[in-house]
Design a protein around this motif. Structure first.
Motif, PDB file in Angstrom:
ATOM      1  N   ARG A  55       0.722  -0.953  -0.313  1.00 31.21           N
ATOM      2  CA  ARG A  55       0.518  -0.371  -0.120  1.00 31.21           C
ATOM      3  C   ARG A  55       0.694   1.267  -0.313  1.00 31.21           C
ATOM      4  N   TYR A  56       2.130   1.348   0.985  1.00 32.16           N
ATOM      5  CA  TYR A  56       2.864   2.253   0.765  1.00 32.16           C
ATOM      6  C   TYR A  56       3.464   2.516  -0.485  1.00 32.16           C
ATOM      7  N   ARG A  57       3.858   1.620  -1.142  1.00 32.83           N
ATOM      8  CA  ARG A  57       4.294   1.614  -2.763  1.00 32.83           C
ATOM      9  C   ARG A  57       3.327   2.658  -3.787  1.00 32.83           C
ATOM     10  N   GLU A  58       1.844   1.328  -3.422  1.00 32.88           N
ATOM     11  CA  GLU A  58       0.763   2.201  -4.443  1.00 32.88           C
ATOM     12  C   GLU A  58       0.540   4.284  -3.767  1.00 32.88           C
ATOM     13  N   GLY A  59       0.599   4.215  -2.770  1.00 34.90           N
ATOM     14  CA  GLY A  59       1.333   5.359  -2.600  1.00 34.90           C
ATOM     15  C   GLY A  59       2.255   6.566  -2.690  1.00 34.90           C
ATOM     16  N   GLU A  60       3.241   5.858  -3.533  1.00 38.37           N
ATOM     17  CA  GLU A  60       4.074   6.774  -3.953  1.00 38.37           C
ATOM     18  C   GLU A  60       3.933   6.773  -5.813  1.00 38.37           C
ATOM     19  N   ARG A  61       3.459   5.870  -5.967  1.00 38.70           N
ATOM     20  CA  ARG A  61       2.873   5.665  -7.491  1.00 38.70           C
ATOM     21  C   ARG A  61       2.300   6.959  -7.209  1.00 38.70           C
ATOM     22  N   VAL A  62       1.491   7.300  -6.633  1.00 37.88           N
ATOM     23  CA  VAL A  62      -0.160   8.260  -7.151  1.00 37.88           C
ATOM     24  C   VAL A  62       0.251   9.426  -6.421  1.00 37.88           C
ATOM     25  N   LEU A  63       1.379   9.360  -5.439  1.00 34.70           N
ATOM     26  CA  LEU A  63       2.405  11.144  -5.655  1.00 34.70           C
ATOM     27  C   LEU A  63       2.984  11.394  -6.788  1.00 34.70           C
ATOM     28  N   GLN A  64       3.515  10.247  -7.240  1.00 40.46           N
ATOM     29  CA  GLN A  64       3.836  10.199  -7.981  1.00 40.46           C
ATOM     30  C   GLN A  64       3.295  10.633  -9.486  1.00 40.46           C
ATOM     31  N   ASP A  65       2.341  10.383  -9.886  1.00 40.91           N
ATOM     32  CA  ASP A  65       1.322  11.326 -10.711  1.00 40.91           C
ATOM     33  C   ASP A  65       0.808  11.902 -10.206  1.00 40.91           C
ATOM     34  N   ALA A  66       0.748  12.423  -9.755  1.00 35.13           N
ATOM     35  CA  ALA A  66       0.303  13.496  -9.257  1.00 35.13           C
ATOM     36  C   ALA A  66       0.682  14.806  -9.710  1.00 35.13           C
ATOM     37  N   GLU A  67       2.541  14.654  -9.044  1.00 31.96           N
ATOM     38  CA  GLU A  67       3.409  15.924  -9.269  1.00 31.96           C
ATOM     39  C   GLU A  67       3.470  16.179 -10.838  1.00 31.96           C
ATOM     40  N   SER A  68       3.708  14.527 -11.362  1.00 36.45           N
ATOM     41  CA  SER A  68       3.788  15.124 -12.767  1.00 36.45           C
ATOM     42  C   SER A  68       2.387  15.741 -13.909  1.00 36.45           C
ATOM     43  N   ALA A  69       1.149  15.415 -12.481  1.00 36.41           N
ATOM     44  CA  ALA A  69       0.027  15.932 -13.762  1.00 36.41           C
ATOM     45  C   ALA A  69      -0.146  17.530 -13.482  1.00 36.41           C
ATOM     46  N   THR A  70       0.698  17.731 -13.051  1.00 31.56           N
ATOM     47  CA  THR A  70       0.101  19.372 -12.626  1.00 31.56           C
ATOM     48  C   THR A  70       1.060  20.633 -12.803  1.00 31.56           C
ATOM     49  N   GLY A  71       2.294  19.493 -14.472  1.00 33.11           N
ATOM     50  CA  GLY A  71       2.943  20.252 -14.876  1.00 33.11           C
ATOM     51  C   GLY A  71       3.993  21.571 -14.304  1.00 33.11           C
ATOM     52  N   LEU A  72       3.646  21.407 -12.722  1.00 28.71           N
ATOM     53  CA  LEU A  72       4.589  22.793 -12.306  1.00 28.71           C
ATOM     54  C   LEU A  72       6.216  22.067 -11.995  1.00 28.71           C
ATOM     55  N   ARG A  73       6.476  23.388 -12.140  1.00 30.29           N
ATOM     56  CA  ARG A  73       8.587  22.829 -11.542  1.00 30.29           C
ATOM     57  C   ARG A  73       8.451  23.470 -10.242  1.00 30.29           C
ATOM     58  N   GLY A  74       9.198  22.566  -9.488  1.00 33.56           N
ATOM     59  CA  GLY A  74       9.010  23.224  -8.092  1.00 33.56           C
ATOM     60  C   GLY A  74       7.800  23.498  -6.839  1.00 33.56           C
ATOM     61  N   GLY A  75       8.015  23.731  -6.167  1.00 35.98           N
ATOM     62  CA  GLY A  75       6.970  24.518  -4.692  1.00 35.98           C
ATOM     63  C   GLY A  75       5.781  23.308  -4.593  1.00 35.98           C
ATOM     64  N   VAL A  76       5.932  21.286  -5.060  1.00 35.81           N
ATOM     65  CA  VAL A  76       4.818  20.042  -5.474  1.00 35.81           C
ATOM     66  C   VAL A  76       5.593  19.071  -4.339  1.00 35.81           C
ATOM     67  N   ARG A  77       4.974  19.240  -3.433  1.00 32.84           N
ATOM     68  CA  ARG A  77       5.519  17.704  -2.573  1.00 32.84           C
ATOM     69  C   ARG A  77       4.198  17.030  -2.418  1.00 32.84           C
ATOM     70  N   GLY A  78       4.804  15.696  -2.312  1.00 32.46           N
ATOM     71  CA  GLY A  78       3.556  15.418  -1.454  1.00 32.46           C
ATOM     72  C   GLY A  78       3.824  13.826  -0.023  1.00 32.46           C
ATOM     73  N   SER A  79       2.637  13.605   0.527  1.00 33.57           N
ATOM     74  CA  SER A  79       2.764  13.141   2.172  1.00 33.57           C
ATOM     75  C   SER A  79       2.175  11.764   1.276  1.00 33.57           C
ATOM     76  N   ILE A  80       2.489  10.551   2.521  1.00 34.17           N
ATOM     77  CA  ILE A  80       2.097   9.255   2.844  1.00 34.17           C
ATOM     78  C   ILE A  80       1.692   9.616   4.633  1.00 34.17           C
ATOM     79  N   LEU A  81       0.516   9.084   4.220  1.00 35.44           N
ATOM     80  CA  LEU A  81       0.089   9.382   5.780  1.00 35.44           C
ATOM     81  C   LEU A  81      -1.059   8.200   5.911  1.00 35.44           C
ATOM     82  N   GLN A  82      -0.770   7.406   7.247  1.00 38.78           N
ATOM     83  CA  GLN A  82      -1.730   6.357   7.372  1.00 38.78           C
ATOM     84  C   GLN A  82      -2.794   7.028   8.742  1.00 38.78           C
ATOM     85  N   SER A  83      -3.804   6.530   8.571  1.00 34.13           N
ATOM     86  CA  SER A  83      -5.191   7.023   9.755  1.00 34.13           C
ATOM     87  C   SER A  83      -6.017   6.153   9.478  1.00 34.13           C
ATOM     88  N   ARG A  84      -6.717   6.139  10.605  1.00 37.28           N
ATOM     89  CA  ARG A  84      -7.724   4.831  10.641  1.00 37.28           C
ATOM     90  C   ARG A  84      -9.381   5.604   9.756  1.00 37.28           C
TER      91      ARG A  84
END
Length: 161
Positions: A55-84
């Motif tokens: 699930r963590y690897r899947e989260g990394e893929r989701v964040l990478q896809d999101a970051e590349s979809a923005t078309g922005l250079r810089g100022g973009v970051r991602g976080s994976i959190l676990q919660s109930r």
């Protein structure tokens, strides 16, 4: 409105594209920052900090896809959190990040006599420390007049309400 610190929930499903586009459209300023958050929801049968590499690897893929979809250079970051659940952890992360707005998708739930939004979206609307933009996921079986799936910004709220 335009914001310099936008936080966007990405789930790894078809609703992400509209949420990402909305988040990017809300950005403004030279020191703009966009944070994507992917939440791994942990069942109560397991420890909250139980590792789940798949699930963590899947989260990394989701964040990478999101970051590349923005078309922005810089100022973009991602976080994976676990919660109930998603709502409370997003509110806490928004406080830590100093978000000016949270963008998230909302599911419309139909019952016999009423329609409502999912509990995570309701929680954000009631408890977020900043503005909230909910993008409604297309409801299956419903089409807009144009023949395109009906997906739109559902609600906006800010702390002035």
């Amino acid at each position: 409105m335009k914001y310099s610190r936008v936080m966007c929930l990405v789930r790894g499903d078809d609703s992400d594209e509209e949420a990402i586009d909305t988040a990017v459209s809300l950005l403004s300023g030279n020191h703009r920052s966009l944070q994507f958050v992917h939440v791994i929801v942990v069942d109560r049968r397991f420890a909250l900090d139980a590792p789940d590499p798949a699930r963590y690897r899947e989260g990394e893929r989701v964040l990478q896809d999101a970051e590349s979809a923005t078309g922005l250079r810089g100022g973009v970051r991602g976080s994976i959190l676990q919660s109930r659940s998603i709502g409370p952890v997003l509110v806490r992360e928004a406080l830590d990040y100093g978000a000016e707005v949270i963008v998230a998708t909302a599911k419309v739930l139909a019952t016999l006599n009423a329609k409502t939004i999912d509990s995570d979206a309701e929680y954000l609307m009631a408890n977020a420390p900043c503005a909230v933009v909910l993008v409604r996921e297309a409801a299956e079986g419903f089409e807009a007049a144009s023949g395109q799936p009906d997906q739109q910004i559902l609600m906006r709220a800010n702390g002035d309400d």
